[in-house]
Design a protein around this motif. Structure first.
Motif, PDB file in Angstrom:
ATOM      1  N   SER A 122       0.833  -1.200   0.000  1.00 18.42           N
ATOM      2  CA  SER A 122       0.000   0.000   0.000  1.00 18.42           C
ATOM      3  C   SER A 122       0.866   1.248   0.000  1.00 18.42           C
ATOM      4  O   SER A 122       2.029   1.220   0.383  1.00 18.42           O
ATOM      5  CB  SER A 122      -0.920   0.018   1.219  1.00 18.42           C
ATOM      6  OG  SER A 122      -0.163   0.183   2.403  1.00 18.42           O
ATOM      7  N   PRO A 132       1.869   0.757   5.873  1.00 22.87           N
ATOM      8  CA  PRO A 132       1.417   0.727   7.265  1.00 22.87           C
ATOM      9  C   PRO A 132       2.496   1.299   8.199  1.00 22.87           C
ATOM     10  O   PRO A 132       3.673   0.979   8.062  1.00 22.87           O
ATOM     11  CB  PRO A 132       1.201  -0.762   7.549  1.00 22.87           C
ATOM     12  CG  PRO A 132       0.987  -1.380   6.206  1.00 22.87           C
ATOM     13  CD  PRO A 132       1.828  -0.574   5.260  1.00 22.87           C
ATOM     14  N   ARG A 136     -12.587   3.825   3.391  1.00 22.40           N
ATOM     15  CA  ARG A 136     -12.842   5.003   4.235  1.00 22.40           C
ATOM     16  C   ARG A 136     -11.544   5.504   4.831  1.00 22.40           C
ATOM     17  O   ARG A 136     -10.722   4.715   5.288  1.00 22.40           O
ATOM     18  CB  ARG A 136     -13.788   4.657   5.385  1.00 22.40           C
ATOM     19  CG  ARG A 136     -15.144   4.210   4.941  1.00 22.40           C
ATOM     20  CD  ARG A 136     -16.128   3.957   6.064  1.00 22.40           C
ATOM     21  NE  ARG A 136     -15.544   3.593   7.345  1.00 22.40           N
ATOM     22  CZ  ARG A 136     -16.064   3.938   8.522  1.00 22.40           C
ATOM     23  NH1 ARG A 136     -17.165   4.631   8.591  1.00 22.40           N
ATOM     24  NH2 ARG A 136     -15.497   3.552   9.639  1.00 22.40           N
ATOM     25  N   ARG A 160      -6.236   6.689   9.466  1.00 22.00           N
ATOM     26  CA  ARG A 160      -6.328   5.272   9.075  1.00 22.00           C
ATOM     27  C   ARG A 160      -7.202   5.128   7.843  1.00 22.00           C
ATOM     28  O   ARG A 160      -8.223   5.798   7.705  1.00 22.00           O
ATOM     29  CB  ARG A 160      -6.796   4.405  10.221  1.00 22.00           C
ATOM     30  CG  ARG A 160      -8.189   4.635  10.697  1.00 22.00           C
ATOM     31  CD  ARG A 160      -8.459   3.740  11.930  1.00 22.00           C
ATOM     32  NE  ARG A 160      -9.843   3.750  12.302  1.00 22.00           N
ATOM     33  CZ  ARG A 160     -10.392   4.595  13.174  1.00 22.00           C
ATOM     34  NH1 ARG A 160      -9.643   5.505  13.770  1.00 22.00           N
ATOM     35  NH2 ARG A 160     -11.673   4.524  13.452  1.00 22.00           N
ATOM     36  N   LEU A 161      -6.770   4.255   6.958  1.00 21.25           N
ATOM     37  CA  LEU A 161      -7.488   3.930   5.738  1.00 21.25           C
ATOM     38  C   LEU A 161      -8.045   2.525   5.927  1.00 21.25           C
ATOM     39  O   LEU A 161      -7.283   1.563   6.015  1.00 21.25           O
ATOM     40  CB  LEU A 161      -6.536   3.992   4.544  1.00 21.25           C
ATOM     41  CG  LEU A 161      -7.125   3.806   3.163  1.00 21.25           C
ATOM     42  CD1 LEU A 161      -8.086   4.954   2.832  1.00 21.25           C
ATOM     43  CD2 LEU A 161      -6.020   3.732   2.120  1.00 21.25           C
ATOM     44  N   GLU A 162      -9.363   2.422   6.049  1.00 15.67           N
ATOM     45  CA  GLU A 162     -10.011   1.124   6.253  1.00 15.67           C
ATOM     46  C   GLU A 162     -10.599   0.652   4.923  1.00 15.67           C
ATOM     47  O   GLU A 162     -11.218   1.438   4.203  1.00 15.67           O
ATOM     48  CB  GLU A 162     -11.134   1.236   7.283  1.00 15.67           C
ATOM     49  CG  GLU A 162     -10.644   1.593   8.665  1.00 15.67           C
ATOM     50  CD  GLU A 162     -11.783   1.710   9.669  1.00 15.67           C
ATOM     51  OE1 GLU A 162     -12.970   1.774   9.271  1.00 15.67           O
ATOM     52  OE2 GLU A 162     -11.477   1.759  10.873  1.00 15.67           O
ATOM     53  N   TRP A 163     -10.407  -0.616   4.613  1.00 15.58           N
ATOM     54  CA  TRP A 163     -10.929  -1.155   3.365  1.00 15.58           C
ATOM     55  C   TRP A 163     -11.607  -2.503   3.593  1.00 15.58           C
ATOM     56  O   TRP A 163     -11.284  -3.226   4.540  1.00 15.58           O
ATOM     57  CB  TRP A 163      -9.821  -1.281   2.319  1.00 15.58           C
ATOM     58  CG  TRP A 163      -8.675  -2.148   2.755  1.00 15.58           C
ATOM     59  CD1 TRP A 163      -7.546  -1.749   3.396  1.00 15.58           C
ATOM     60  CD2 TRP A 163      -8.568  -3.576   2.601  1.00 15.58           C
ATOM     61  NE1 TRP A 163      -6.743  -2.823   3.659  1.00 15.58           N
ATOM     62  CE2 TRP A 163      -7.347  -3.964   3.170  1.00 15.58           C
ATOM     63  CE3 TRP A 163      -9.382  -4.543   2.036  1.00 15.58           C
ATOM     64  CZ2 TRP A 163      -6.914  -5.282   3.185  1.00 15.58           C
ATOM     65  CZ3 TRP A 163      -8.957  -5.866   2.050  1.00 15.58           C
ATOM     66  CH2 TRP A 163      -7.726  -6.216   2.619  1.00 15.58           C
ATOM     67  N   ARG A 164     -12.554  -2.785   2.726  1.00 17.34           N
ATOM     68  CA  ARG A 164     -13.227  -4.086   2.675  1.00 17.34           C
ATOM     69  C   ARG A 164     -13.314  -4.483   1.217  1.00 17.34           C
ATOM     70  O   ARG A 164     -13.488  -3.624   0.344  1.00 17.34           O
ATOM     71  CB  ARG A 164     -14.629  -4.012   3.265  1.00 17.34           C
ATOM     72  CG  ARG A 164     -14.638  -3.785   4.755  1.00 17.34           C
ATOM     73  CD  ARG A 164     -16.061  -3.661   5.266  1.00 17.34           C
ATOM     74  NE  ARG A 164     -16.032  -3.279   6.664  1.00 17.34           N
ATOM     75  CZ  ARG A 164     -16.556  -4.005   7.641  1.00 17.34           C
ATOM     76  NH1 ARG A 164     -17.187  -5.122   7.373  1.00 17.34           N
ATOM     77  NH2 ARG A 164     -16.464  -3.599   8.877  1.00 17.34           N
ATOM     78  N   ARG A 216     -10.692  -7.745   4.710  1.00 16.36           N
ATOM     79  CA  ARG A 216     -10.657  -6.348   5.128  1.00 16.36           C
ATOM     80  C   ARG A 216      -9.341  -6.052   5.820  1.00 16.36           C
ATOM     81  O   ARG A 216      -8.612  -6.958   6.219  1.00 16.36           O
ATOM     82  CB  ARG A 216     -11.818  -6.023   6.039  1.00 16.36           C
ATOM     83  CG  ARG A 216     -11.779  -6.760   7.350  1.00 16.36           C
ATOM     84  CD  ARG A 216     -12.980  -6.440   8.167  1.00 16.36           C
ATOM     85  NE  ARG A 216     -12.965  -7.222   9.399  1.00 16.36           N
ATOM     86  CZ  ARG A 216     -13.766  -7.015  10.394  1.00 16.36           C
ATOM     87  NH1 ARG A 216     -14.654  -6.068  10.332  1.00 16.36           N
ATOM     88  NH2 ARG A 216     -13.690  -7.754  11.470  1.00 16.36           N
ATOM     89  N   GLY A 217      -9.080  -4.770   5.973  1.00 16.00           N
ATOM     90  CA  GLY A 217      -7.855  -4.372   6.649  1.00 16.00           C
ATOM     91  C   GLY A 217      -7.843  -2.889   6.937  1.00 16.00           C
ATOM     92  O   GLY A 217      -8.738  -2.143   6.517  1.00 16.00           O
ATOM     93  N   THR A 218      -6.818  -2.472   7.640  1.00 17.28           N
ATOM     94  CA  THR A 218      -6.638  -1.070   8.004  1.00 17.28           C
ATOM     95  C   THR A 218      -5.181  -0.699   7.820  1.00 17.28           C
ATOM     96  O   THR A 218      -4.290  -1.431   8.267  1.00 17.28           O
ATOM     97  CB  THR A 218      -7.044  -0.844   9.479  1.00 17.28           C
ATOM     98  OG1 THR A 218      -8.406  -1.224   9.646  1.00 17.28           O
ATOM     99  CG2 THR A 218      -6.872   0.608   9.883  1.00 17.28           C
ATOM    100  N   ARG A 258      -2.731   2.132   8.955  1.00 17.17           N
ATOM    101  CA  ARG A 258      -2.569   3.252   9.890  1.00 17.17           C
ATOM    102  C   ARG A 258      -1.281   4.002   9.525  1.00 17.17           C
ATOM    103  O   ARG A 258      -0.239   3.384   9.275  1.00 17.17           O
ATOM    104  CB  ARG A 258      -2.482   2.741  11.322  1.00 17.17           C
ATOM    105  CG  ARG A 258      -3.755   2.065  11.777  1.00 17.17           C
ATOM    106  CD  ARG A 258      -3.596   1.487  13.193  1.00 17.17           C
ATOM    107  NE  ARG A 258      -4.722   0.648  13.536  1.00 17.17           N
ATOM    108  CZ  ARG A 258      -5.905   1.082  13.951  1.00 17.17           C
ATOM    109  NH1 ARG A 258      -6.091   2.376  14.091  1.00 17.17           N
ATOM    110  NH2 ARG A 258      -6.872   0.248  14.235  1.00 17.17           N
TER     111      ARG A 258
END
Length: 116
Positions: free
Chosen positions: A25, A29, A54, A91-95, A105-107, A109
């Motif tokens: 990413s 992270p 998000r 934080r970027l949260e994804w599903r 899903r993951g995050t 930070r």
């Protein structure tokens, strides 16, 4: 000749159970950035359908994102912030739905530090 066949039979069940996963990413992270990212990029090991993306500030408030592209499964998902980003923890949260139909899903930070 029997040894390679036996090895293949042992390995095949593990390969069949492999799931889609995040392979990288931008930002990474735990990154500590001094300038806000112009774009967020999620890279997966195979095509996935990202169903939610998000960006949240330290208080959990959503920050607007503009996603590039549609809901077509792909190996890379891109989005850009639609305004200035606050300094501090983000934080970027994804599903997503993986190629085999499983939800993942993951995050990510990261921290946006004030320029010195």
């Amino acid at each position: 000749m029997r040894i390679p066949l036996a090895a293949a039979l042992v390995l095949l069940p593990g390969l069949a159970l492999a799931h889609s996963e995040l392979s990288g990413s931008t930002p990474a992270p735990g990154a500590r950035l001094t300038t806000p990212p112009a774009e967020f990029v999620l890279r997966f090991n195979e095509a996935v359908q990202v169903t939610s993306l998000r960006l949240l500030d330290a208080a959990g408030q959503a920050l607007p994102l503009r996603r590039a592209g549609d809901a077509t499964p792909r190996r890379e998902e891109r989005a850009a912030p639609e305004g200035p980003l606050p300094h501090g923890a983000l934080r970027l949260e994804w599903r997503a739905i993986s190629a085999d139909g499983h939800p993942i899903r993951g995050t990510i930070r990261f921290t946006l530090e004030a320029s010195r």
